[in-house]
Motif scaffolding. Structure first.
Motif, PDB file in Angstrom:
ATOM      1  N   GLY A   1       0.820  -1.209   0.000  1.00 15.84           N
ATOM      2  CA  GLY A   1       0.000   0.000   0.000  1.00 15.84           C
ATOM      3  C   GLY A   1       0.850   1.253   0.000  1.00 15.84           C
ATOM      4  O   GLY A   1       1.853   1.335  -0.700  1.00 15.84           O
ATOM      5  N   HIS A   2       0.464   2.243   0.820  1.00 17.53           N
ATOM      6  CA  HIS A   2       1.139   3.538   0.919  1.00 17.53           C
ATOM      7  C   HIS A   2       1.230   3.863   2.411  1.00 17.53           C
ATOM      8  O   HIS A   2       0.222   4.197   3.035  1.00 17.53           O
ATOM      9  CB  HIS A   2       0.328   4.582   0.159  1.00 17.53           C
ATOM     10  CG  HIS A   2       0.974   5.930   0.090  1.00 17.53           C
ATOM     11  ND1 HIS A   2       0.290   7.038  -0.342  1.00 17.53           N
ATOM     12  CD2 HIS A   2       2.218   6.371   0.399  1.00 17.53           C
ATOM     13  CE1 HIS A   2       1.099   8.093  -0.303  1.00 17.53           C
ATOM     14  NE2 HIS A   2       2.269   7.711   0.156  1.00 17.53           N
TER      15      HIS A   2
ATOM     16  N   LYS B   1      -3.177   7.695  -5.861  1.00 17.38           N
ATOM     17  CA  LYS B   1      -4.117   6.568  -5.966  1.00 17.38           C
ATOM     18  C   LYS B   1      -4.400   5.907  -4.621  1.00 17.38           C
ATOM     19  O   LYS B   1      -5.492   5.411  -4.402  1.00 17.38           O
ATOM     20  CB  LYS B   1      -3.566   5.512  -6.927  1.00 17.38           C
ATOM     21  CG  LYS B   1      -3.489   5.978  -8.362  1.00 17.38           C
ATOM     22  CD  LYS B   1      -2.925   4.887  -9.244  1.00 17.38           C
ATOM     23  CE  LYS B   1      -2.754   5.384 -10.676  1.00 17.38           C
ATOM     24  NZ  LYS B   1      -2.122   4.384 -11.516  1.00 17.38           N
ATOM     25  N   GLU B   2      -3.380   5.899  -3.745  1.00 18.01           N
ATOM     26  CA  GLU B   2      -3.545   5.197  -2.476  1.00 18.01           C
ATOM     27  C   GLU B   2      -3.418   6.167  -1.315  1.00 18.01           C
ATOM     28  O   GLU B   2      -2.504   6.977  -1.265  1.00 18.01           O
ATOM     29  CB  GLU B   2      -2.487   4.098  -2.334  1.00 18.01           C
ATOM     30  CG  GLU B   2      -2.619   3.041  -3.400  1.00 18.01           C
ATOM     31  CD  GLU B   2      -2.132   1.703  -2.904  1.00 18.01           C
ATOM     32  OE1 GLU B   2      -2.450   1.332  -1.766  1.00 18.01           O
ATOM     33  OE2 GLU B   2      -1.442   1.048  -3.683  1.00 18.01           O
TER      34      GLU B   2
ATOM     35  N   ASN C   1       6.077   1.689   0.058  1.00 16.37           N
ATOM     36  CA  ASN C   1       5.012   0.977  -0.651  1.00 16.37           C
ATOM     37  C   ASN C   1       4.685  -0.364   0.011  1.00 16.37           C
ATOM     38  O   ASN C   1       3.716  -1.017  -0.337  1.00 16.37           O
ATOM     39  CB  ASN C   1       5.385   0.755  -2.120  1.00 16.37           C
ATOM     40  CG  ASN C   1       6.595  -0.139  -2.286  1.00 16.37           C
ATOM     41  OD1 ASN C   1       7.385  -0.331  -1.362  1.00 16.37           O
ATOM     42  ND2 ASN C   1       6.759  -0.683  -3.477  1.00 16.37           N
TER      43      ASN C   1
END
Length: 194
Positions: free
Chosen positions: A19-20, A178-179, A30
């Motif tokens: 993810g972030h 996006k995340e 990430n």
């Protein structure tokens, strides 16, 4: 136990996240390793940390000290397997301290226990506290070594992970948008208002 087995346990316990993420260092990544997910299963904790015990069992160790939160369970499991006393440091007013009546005898040989070492911030804070009390830190034992730079002491780990880390203002994940940024760790940030 090989690295493949450690990775298998991390995956089985949902400890390796994608993810972030906002790391305790203030940097972004990430991927994130959430060792608490591994440590919730005593048999996994024993298996993963037995690989670390194999590396440190012949060292002259008097005391195992884990910084709270991530190092608490790790220190006690390492202490159990090594047959050594295990305690922890914790933050009070954002400063690492040895509390609860725990003591460091002058000249005590100490291994610091961590779940993950990335920048070594908590490890170095803990080392400073222990040395001020007269202890001699001989290294850090951890589940995952994510360091990209020398932290000034030997690291004994179950696994070495190379996970990308970005400065907040250079983070490609932020730029993509996006995340959502997630802070999964336990350290509070005064400077970030968290």
């Amino acid at each position: 136990m090989s690295n493949v087995d450690v990775i298998e346990i991390l995956k089985k316990s949902d400890a390796l996240l994608e993810g972030h993420f906002l790391l305790s260092s203030g940097k972004h990544s990430n991927r994130y390793i959430q060792c608490a997910k591994v440590l919730r299963f005593p048999e996994y904790a024993e298996q993963v940390l037995s690989t670390v015990v194999e590396q440190i069992k012949d060292l002259d160790i008097d005391l195992v000290v884990g910084p709270a939160m991530g190092g608490v369970v790790v220190s006690y499991e390492l202490g159990r397997q090594l047959g050594k006393e295990a305690v922890f440091t914790e933050r009070k007013d954002n400063t690492m301290e040895l509390r609860r009546g725990f003591e460091v005898k002058p000249g005590a040989k100490i291994i610091i226990a961590e779940d993950v070492v990335t920048t070594g911030k908590s490890t170095k804070e803990t080392k400073r506290v222990l040395e001020e009390l007269g202890g001699e830190v001989i290294g850090v034992a951890c589940i995952a070594d994510r360091t990209s730079e020398d932290i000034g002491m030997p690291i004994y780990s179950a696994i070495k992970l190379d996970i990308q880390v970005f400065d907040a203002d250079e983070c490609p994940l932020c730029k993509e948008g996006k995340e959502k940024l997630v802070k999964p760790g336990s350290r509070q940030f005064k400077e970030l208002g968290m």
